[in-house]
Design a protein around this motif. Structure first.
Motif, mmCIF file in Angstrom:
data_model
loop_
_atom_site.group_PDB
_atom_site.id
_atom_site.type_symbol
_atom_site.label_atom_id
_atom_site.label_comp_id
_atom_site.label_asym_id
_atom_site.label_seq_id
_atom_site.Cartn_x
_atom_site.Cartn_y
_atom_site.Cartn_z
ATOM 1 N N SER A 115 0.629 -1.308 -0.102
ATOM 2 C CA SER A 115 0.089 0.050 0.009
ATOM 3 C C SER A 115 0.913 1.308 0.026
ATOM 4 O O SER A 115 0.649 2.455 -0.764
ATOM 5 C CB SER A 115 -0.873 -0.203 1.148
ATOM 6 O OG SER A 115 -0.170 -0.058 2.403
ATOM 7 N N ALA A 169 -5.176 -3.681 -7.044
ATOM 8 C CA ALA A 169 -4.673 -3.117 -5.582
ATOM 9 C C ALA A 169 -4.439 -1.937 -5.269
ATOM 10 O O ALA A 169 -4.920 -1.307 -4.407
ATOM 11 C CB ALA A 169 -3.031 -3.724 -5.772
ATOM 12 N N GLN A 170 -4.449 -0.979 -6.423
ATOM 13 C CA GLN A 170 -4.416 0.521 -6.436
ATOM 14 C C GLN A 170 -5.446 0.865 -5.859
ATOM 15 O O GLN A 170 -5.713 1.934 -4.861
ATOM 16 C CB GLN A 170 -3.726 1.214 -7.541
ATOM 17 C CG GLN A 170 -3.539 2.597 -7.402
ATOM 18 C CD GLN A 170 -3.113 3.207 -8.978
ATOM 19 O OE1 GLN A 170 -3.695 2.741 -9.799
ATOM 20 N NE2 GLN A 170 -2.445 4.200 -8.736
ATOM 21 N N GLN A 207 -4.859 -4.585 -0.063
ATOM 22 C CA GLN A 207 -4.135 -4.214 -1.172
ATOM 23 C C GLN A 207 -3.207 -5.309 -1.387
ATOM 24 O O GLN A 207 -2.625 -5.832 -2.452
ATOM 25 C CB GLN A 207 -3.453 -2.779 -1.240
ATOM 26 C CG GLN A 207 -4.352 -1.658 -1.406
ATOM 27 C CD GLN A 207 -3.806 -0.357 -1.435
ATOM 28 O OE1 GLN A 207 -2.590 -0.223 -0.666
ATOM 29 N NE2 GLN A 207 -4.330 0.595 -2.119
ATOM 30 N N ARG A 218 -5.028 -8.242 -3.094
ATOM 31 C CA ARG A 218 -5.290 -7.973 -4.417
ATOM 32 C C ARG A 218 -4.135 -8.110 -5.506
ATOM 33 O O ARG A 218 -4.350 -8.328 -6.532
ATOM 34 C CB ARG A 218 -5.887 -6.665 -4.390
ATOM 35 C CG ARG A 218 -7.221 -6.267 -3.691
ATOM 36 C CD ARG A 218 -8.454 -7.227 -4.756
ATOM 37 N NE ARG A 218 -9.660 -7.468 -4.062
ATOM 38 C CZ ARG A 218 -10.510 -6.340 -3.569
ATOM 39 N NH1 ARG A 218 -10.339 -5.454 -4.242
ATOM 40 N NH2 ARG A 218 -11.887 -6.785 -2.935
#
Length: 546
Positions: A143, A428-429, A436, A439
């Motif tokens: 993250s 993820a973003q 995150q 993902r």
């Protein structure tokens, strides 16, 4: 190893400048039995610390809205008014630690000139690393690089003459390579030299004044060069109480982060509901597991779990490196390291910052968090570092873990950034922060297995942190005894979980951050004075060796 003759603290082996004092470890303690359980607690440190924590938990649970508002006000006041102090203090500690490596004081051996290490390098590294940063690396490994890259790429935003964006420094508007470099430099800044220098300084102070000077294993002992025998009175009581508060709230913050990430991972894999109820259950279960580790002791509990976790973390990182964009990640590691060195002077500047959201909301919080953890991590590292020279100690505690953190952030953050830039995948973003990591792993083979390993890592890091923390707080509140009755450590282990639960219910992660930055600010003053005390202590050791 020499004979243990002072409540679990070994006497120095060979030449050491032992301080002559009439104080005996545990002389102010209150000893009694409640049924089959023995108590051996320092009065008033245990009483004041324990009572204050109980009152705090009750206040937060009974008046959650009022508590939440108070926590937010504390966070805003501290970060706005004292960000320069926290950033500047961390800079001083880094310079101090690096100087110890190159000066003659590096030849001083902790525990006397004939002392030998109690643990192998592998066992030593595993314990200090698992205690020092485990949950944080799992929570922020994907993250934070993504966040700083995204905010740097998005550029600056001005409202009413003030910057409202969260980009580090001057951002890198629309510049993908520049945003990646700045984002990684801003991330590594928070995870490399500065936090580990903070840990190394506190650990060195405790190890030096305990193993070489013959004083109790408590924070107050490091202040003997300034306070003399007054350190056993109220000045010392206050120092130890501040250390207990800082440690407990620093741990509670990490446990809260760990619970939210484990909850997110379990939801992703098994559909477990996300919310306070699940997180409270998770904290309760993991605290119970930590109790088992407490009962097994340092070697049978923390050491074994730390080595297992380091092995799992290494496998997950190696898997991501090999299965992910390997060539890109290898280059990315070196580019990120160079960017860190390039941007370090600007990122560590405590004055005249325009990037107030980054410097206050990220850096000031981080330094307060690491400083809050430093009594806990420092004492734990001191416990397992007898026999090392000061130079060996600082190199191993400062430089090697810093490089491991850079490597970790480069592998996980680099993979996520590569997915955005090369694959067009923004899952993820766009995900919430605790999700995150999972993902990012979704885009790699064996996602279910690696995500499950990620959850296991969070849980075991949670357990080792809770166990180690209860060991340290118990030592402080037992007047420096490392062989105090186990029920006391059980008490602190339970209350670490209780504080984490109370803060989550009384304001969520924002409440956790507020308490850690407030207690961290208090301990920052203690940390700076500690640097001078270490210098005085090493001076006398060198003089005694000639």
């Amino acid at each position: 190893m020499s004979d243990t003759d002072t409540h679990g603290i070994p006497s120095p082996d060979g030449i050491a400048d032992v301080i002559e004092t009439d104080y005996e470890i545990g002389q102010d303690n209150f000893e009694t039995k409640i049924g089959p359980f023995g108590l051996d607690i320092h009065n008033p440190v245990f009483v004041i610390s324990g009572a204050a924590i109980v009152i705090f938990v009750l206040y937060t649970l009974l008046l959650p809205e009022q508590a939440s508002a108070a926590f937010k006000a504390m966070f805003n006041f501290t970060t706005t008014n004292f960000d320069w102090f926290l950033i500047g203090a961390a800079d001083i500690v880094v310079i101090f630690a690096l100087l110890l490596i190159v000066t003659p004081y590096g030849s001083v051996r902790l525990g006397g000139d004939e002392a030998t290490p109690d643990y192998t390098y592998m066992g030593w590294f595993a314990m200090l690393f698992a205690a020092g940063m485990g949950i944080g690396l799992m929570f922020y490994g994907v993250s934070e690089p993504l966040t700083h890259f995204s905010t740097a790429f998005g550029g600056t935003a001005i409202e009413d003459g003030l910057r409202t964006d969260w980009a580090p420094l001057g951002a890198a508007t629309g510049d993908e390579p520049g945003s990646v470099r700045l984002g990684m430099a801003a991330t590594i800044y928070h995870w490399a030299l500065h936090p580990w220098a903070i840990y190394a300084t506190v650990a060195l102070a405790l190890a030096l004044f305990t193993y070489n000077k013959g004083l109790p294993l408590t924070i107050r002992s490091a202040f003997y060069p300034i306070l003399g025998d007054r350190v056993w009175g109220w000045p010392g009581h206050i120092i130890d109480i501040i250390a207990v508060f800082a440690t407990l709230f620093g741990l509670a913050t990490s446990l809260g982060f760990g619970a939210t990430q484990a909850n997110a991972g379990l939801n992703e894999l098994f559909g477990v509901p996300i919310g306070n109820t699940t997180e409270v259950i998770l904290i309760s279960i993991i605290t119970a597991v930590a109790l088992v580790s407490v009962l097994r002791g340092l070697d049978g509990g923390v050491k074994v779990l730390s080595e297992i976790n380091m092995g799992l973390a290494g496998l997950l990182a190696l898997f991501t490196l090999i299965i992910g964009p390997t060539t890109f990640l290898i280059t990315f590691f070196w580019d990120s390291l160079k960017a860190y060195v390039e941007y370090l002077p600007a990122l560590s500047n405590p004055f005249g910052r325009e990037d107030v959201n980054y410097s206050q909301g990220w850096t000031a919080f981080y330094w307060a968090w690491w400083i809050s953890w430093s009594p806990f991590v420092g004492m734990f590292i001191a416990r397992v570092s007898r026999g090392r020279t000061v130079r060996e100690f600082v190199v191993c505690v400062l430089l090697i873990p810093s490089m491991v953190c850079v490597l970790w952030m480069s592998i996980f953050g680099g993979t996520a950034i590569h997915q955005v830039l090369n694959d067009g995948y923004t899952g993820a973003q766009d995900a919430d922060l605790p999700l995150q990591l999972f993902r990012m792993l979704d885009q790699l083979p064996l996602a279910s297995i690696t995500s499950f390993i990620g959850i296991v890592l969070v849980v075991v890091f949670f357990v080792t942190s809770s166990d180690s923390g209860s060991l340290v707080i118990d030592t402080i509140t037992a007047g420096g005894k490392v062989d105090a009755p186990v029920p006391q450590r059980v008490f602190w282990c339970i209350f670490e979980g209780a504080v984490a639960i109370a803060l989550l219910l009384g304001g969520g992660l924002a409440a956790l951050q507020s308490m850690v930055i407030s207690t961290g600010l208090l301990f920052t003053v203690v940390l700076l004075v500690m640097c001078w005390c270490i210098f005085r202590g090493l001076q006398s050791e060198r003089a005694n060796m000639r």
